[in-house]
Write an enzyme that holds these catalytic residues in place. Structure first.
Site, PDB file in Angstrom:
ATOM      1  N   GLU A  28       0.869  -1.170   0.000  1.00 17.06           N
ATOM      2  CA  GLU A  28       0.000   0.000   0.000  1.00 17.06           C
ATOM      3  C   GLU A  28       0.911   1.226   0.000  1.00 17.06           C
ATOM      4  O   GLU A  28       1.775   1.336   0.874  1.00 17.06           O
ATOM      5  CB  GLU A  28      -0.860  -0.023   1.277  1.00 17.06           C
ATOM      6  CG  GLU A  28      -1.896   1.053   1.255  1.00 17.06           C
ATOM      7  CD  GLU A  28      -2.716   1.118   2.536  1.00 17.06           C
ATOM      8  OE1 GLU A  28      -2.614   0.214   3.385  1.00 17.06           O
ATOM      9  OE2 GLU A  28      -3.449   2.108   2.661  1.00 17.06           O
TER      10      GLU A  28
ATOM     11  N   ARG B  27       5.575 -12.695   9.619  1.00 17.85           N
ATOM     12  CA  ARG B  27       6.003 -11.328   9.456  1.00 17.85           C
ATOM     13  C   ARG B  27       7.375 -11.154  10.099  1.00 17.85           C
ATOM     14  O   ARG B  27       7.662 -11.763  11.123  1.00 17.85           O
ATOM     15  CB  ARG B  27       4.987 -10.481  10.229  1.00 17.85           C
ATOM     16  CG  ARG B  27       4.777  -9.116   9.732  1.00 17.85           C
ATOM     17  CD  ARG B  27       3.692  -8.439  10.559  1.00 17.85           C
ATOM     18  NE  ARG B  27       3.718  -7.049  10.247  1.00 17.85           N
ATOM     19  CZ  ARG B  27       3.144  -6.522   9.170  1.00 17.85           C
ATOM     20  NH1 ARG B  27       2.443  -7.299   8.367  1.00 17.85           N
ATOM     21  NH2 ARG B  27       3.249  -5.246   8.908  1.00 17.85           N
TER      22      ARG B  27
ATOM     23  N   LYS C  29       4.616   1.124   8.987  1.00 21.46           N
ATOM     24  CA  LYS C  29       4.726   2.404   8.300  1.00 21.46           C
ATOM     25  C   LYS C  29       4.095   3.527   9.109  1.00 21.46           C
ATOM     26  O   LYS C  29       4.566   4.655   9.103  1.00 21.46           O
ATOM     27  CB  LYS C  29       4.068   2.305   6.921  1.00 21.46           C
ATOM     28  CG  LYS C  29       4.932   1.547   5.931  1.00 21.46           C
ATOM     29  CD  LYS C  29       4.226   1.383   4.603  1.00 21.46           C
ATOM     30  CE  LYS C  29       3.213   0.273   4.687  1.00 21.46           C
ATOM     31  NZ  LYS C  29       2.507  -0.008   3.446  1.00 21.46           N
TER      32      LYS C  29
END
Ligand code: ATP
Ligand code: MG
Length: 750
Positions: free
Chosen positions: A31, A258, A268
């Site tokens: 994204e 992850r 982020k």
């Protein structure tokens, strides 16, 4: 590294062998709402790496469905990161927004199939109607809208006739599904915002769960690889594709762990906070775990990829020690970069018996590095050494220059201190010394013994440089907020001195400054007039040591001098353990690494293994649970023994308790020291898998709910979730859900 194939590669190979797909297509779908970080590097290396390894293709797709936070300069940063890591995407960069029309058509198809409806409940009501993990939800009254009404509403939503939040489009799935995500998930919501690519064409935007699977399908993706937090979304992924009856081949989703690293933050959102609050200088601040930060700091793409390989691909989330990343960059640079001399904190030496000037030929590389090249070092009677390399009143074990002890100047002569010159404050400002003419490096016939060699620069030719020393941005392993910032994470030294060849010859952009660390010419601020070097990494891992020793004395403590400066972060013994754990015991490399590097932990693990020989289960509990305790206490202070951990592991393997319950048992055990079996018994935590126990409970529930049974038998199969939920509730969550599901279905089918 000689690694066995990870589970993703095994799946891909099977799918190729079975002919399920002709060609592998993966995608990296960020994204564009921030700069990519080292976690994205892992995902990039997996997605692009697998496509490459199997002759397939990998797409770069911007998942731009959330216009409020997205921006083109993030798109550029993402492209840059992929390229810098050495990969290229297939075709153009793709955008989910390219598919907005197609996605909209799919939504219409779902409505026509009566599998989607426009809901007009408020956000709060939607949440409330959804139910809880233990209670089924209920469906909105709007779910009964006709196809025509739904189509009309959706079109008007799209055209901007309604306010944000007035309506949403939802899939019609199952309000009592045990998977909360399947309780009529949202497909579209109204958002009156400008999109950085689509402009103002759309007043509705698709949700991740709708857009992602279909974008994968549209692009012909075969393996949709994502992180574990999407595990529960997989059911929607499949539902959308199956329900729309799309033409095969279709993509499937697989999840991997992850990446988390200690001493930093990764998401982020949190990184943005650091940037916006001015805690760092920008997204490319060398202290950030962003790709742009590593790039600016001087990390090499190879080192990052090696790191990703080292940590491997696993199914269990864990925190990787940042020293592993530091090891990877050190390991890479050690073999590559020229070694030169830089003095951070100059102390003048006047060599009284030296007259004139000479040039000494000095190789850039040590013998064991297969690279060639050398430069000339000027030598004269005035030189600088580092203040730390002289001690007037040395501690025992100090090997460098003292009033009594001579030292070698690297590549040059041995010098001996004759006089210590001090200023009015008693501070040493200069050393008067002599040199031994016969002691020149390479042709030493002086017979003088020294214990170390130190770096130096010649005074008249040395160049002044700015050196930026970076340390970890956070002072604790699992930072929570800005208070955890390490105040010493950046130290700027304005007047360090380097030998002139560094600036004039530019043998490389990266250097090892002998005995100091690896450095990189700052790609933005460096000029020949005002050179700036970033510290990439120290020569060895000294964080642990530094943390324990009080700051002041740390400086004065004698240090063993490593003239060539290389100490691998993993010792030979640790390496051997790592090999054993990954090869013989088949632990995944993250877990193996954690164990191999921590002696307390590995000996605990080995001991537990003596009582129960299932390394994987034992290692998981040791690295996830025991590690936390051992970090705070010595082993002798723990309330529990390795044997108890072995018992706990056994209970998990035998499905007596779930892994989730195992955590609970561990907590209790670490407080009371009680045997795990006793805790499980006392607290009644045993998972109930016994059919003979579960069946009568189901019968009872069936008897109490004749209406629902009738509805179910008339075709309302969604009520299955209701019955399962009731059984779980009845057993305090202890019934084995797999067994319950199976038995409920059986009971209701008669
Ligand atoms: P963040 O929380 O940092 O914003 P994200 O998951 O929202 O991360 P995306 O841009 O949506 O980031 O992710 C792009 C891809 O990178 C996804 O497939 C995601 O699973 C993967 N990814 C993101 N963070 C990590 C990580 N820490 N480790 C491995 N893969 C990651
Ligand atoms: Mg995100």
């Amino acid at each position: 590294m000689n690694k066995s194939k990870d589970f993703l590669r095994r799946i891909v190979e099977e799918d190729l062998n079975s002919g399920k797909y002709q060609e592998i297509i993966t995608r990296f779908p960020p994204e564009p709402n921030g700069f990519p970080h080292i976690g994205h590097a892992k995902s990039i290396s997996i997605n692009f790496g697998i496509a490459k390894a199997y002759g397939g293709r990998c797409h770069l797709r911007m998942d731009d469905t959330n216009p409020t936070t997205e921006d083109t300069h993030y798109v550029e940063a993402l492209k840059d990161a992929v390229e810098w890591l050495g990969f290229s995407w297939d075709g153009d960069v793709r955008f989910t927004s390219d598919y907005f029309s197609k996605l909209y058509d799919y939504a219409i198809k779902l409505i026509k199939m009566q599998k989607a409806y426009v809901d007009s409940l408020s956000e709060d009501e939607i949440r409330e109607y959804r139910g809880t993990v233990t209670q089924p939800g209920r469906r909105s009254k709007y779910a009964d809208r006709s196809v025509e009404e739904n189509l009309d509403l959706l079109e008007r939503m799209k055209n901007g006739e309604f306010q944000d939040g007035e309506h949403v489009l939802r899939a019609k799935i199952d309000m009592s599904s045990p998977n909360m995500k399947m309780r009529d998930p949202l497909l579209y919501r109204i958002r009156h915002v400008h999109h950085f690519r689509a402009g103002d064409a759309w007043a509705i935007y698709p949700m991740y769960d709708f857009a992602h699977c279909l974008s994968d399908y549209i692009e012909g993706v075969t393996h949709s690889l994502c992180t574990l937090e999407f595990e529960n979304n997989r059911e929607i992924y499949d539902w959308v594709i199956d329900t729309l009856e799309l033409k095969p081949p279709r993509p499937y989703q697989y999840e991997f762990a992850r990446l988390n690293i200690n001493y930093t933050v990764m998401s982020k959102r949190k990184l943005l906070e650091l940037v916006e609050n001015g805690v760092v200088s920008g997204w490319d601040d060398p202290r950030l775990p962003t790709i742009a930060g590593y790039k600016r700091r001087g990390y090499t793409p190879e080192s990052i990829l090696n790191f990703c390989e080292m940590i491997g691909v696993a199914k269990a989330n864990s925190v990787v020690d940042v020293s592993q990343l530091e090891f990877a960059i050190r390991d890479d640079l050690n073999k590559k970069v020229p070694r030169v001399m830089c003095i951070l904190n100059p102390l003048k030496i006047t060599i009284e018996n030296y007259e004139g000037f000479e040039e000494i030929d000095a190789s850039y590389y040590p013998h064991d590095v297969p690279k060639e090249g050398s430069r000339k070092l000027s030598f004269s009677k005035e030189i600088y050494i580092d203040r730390e390399d002289f001690m007037e009143n040395p501690d025992k074990g100090y090997f460098r220059l003292t009033p009594e002890q001579p030292v070698r100047l690297k590549h040059a002569y041995i010098i001996q201190c004759k006089e210590v010159v001090k200023n009015a404050d008693g501070e040493v400002v200069e050393i008067k010394a002599i040199y031994y003419p016969e002691s020149k490096s390479g042709s030493d016939s002086s017979g003088i013994k020294v214990k170390s060699a130190i770096q130096w620069v010649e005074a008249s030719s040395a160049k002044k440089v700015e050196v930026r020393l970076y340390d970890r941005l956070f002072k604790n392993e699992a930072p929570e907020n800005l208070e955890d910032i390490n105040p010493d994470s950046l130290q700027v030294i304005k007047d360090a001195l380097v030998e002139p060849a560094v600036i004039e010859e530019k043998a490389d952009e990266r250097f090892q400054f002998e005995r100091v660390g690896y450095f990189y010419a700052d790609p933005i601020d460096y000029t020949d007039e005002a050179p700036v070097f970033n510290k990439i990494v120290a020569l060895k891992d000294s964080w642990g040591k530094k943390k324990k020793a009080p700051k002041k004395t740390a400086k004065e403590q004698p240090q063993k001098v490593h003239i060539e400066g290389e100490v691998a972060a993993m010792s030979e013994e640790e390496q051997a353990l790592f090999e054993r754990y990954t090869k013989a015991l088949k632990l995944n490399s993250e877990v193996a690494n954690t164990l191999a590097r921590d002696e307390k932990l590995s000996s605990f693990f080995e001991e537990a293994l003596l009582s129960y020989q299932e390394p994987v289960t034992v290692a998981n509990i040791v690295t996830n649970e025991v590690a936390r305790e051992l970090k705070q206490k010595e082993k002798s202070l723990l309330k529990f023994q390795p044997k108890q951990i072995a018992q706990l592991a056994k209970m998990v393997d035998e499905e007596i308790i779930s892994t989730k319950i195992a955590k609970q048992v561990f907590e209790e055990m670490s407080k009371s020291g009680e045997e795990p079996a006793k805790i499980v018994e006392a607290k009644g935590l045993v998972q109930i898998s016994d059919r003979a126990v579960i069946a009568p409970i189901i019968d009872g529930i069936i008897a109490k709910n004749p209406d629902n049974v009738a509805k179910y038998k008339n075709g309302n199969t969604k009520l299955l979730g209701f019955f399962v939920g009731q059984v779980l509730k009845n057993t305090g969550g202890k019934a084995n859900p797999k067994v319950v599901n199976e038995l409920v279905m059986k009971a209701l089918s008669v």
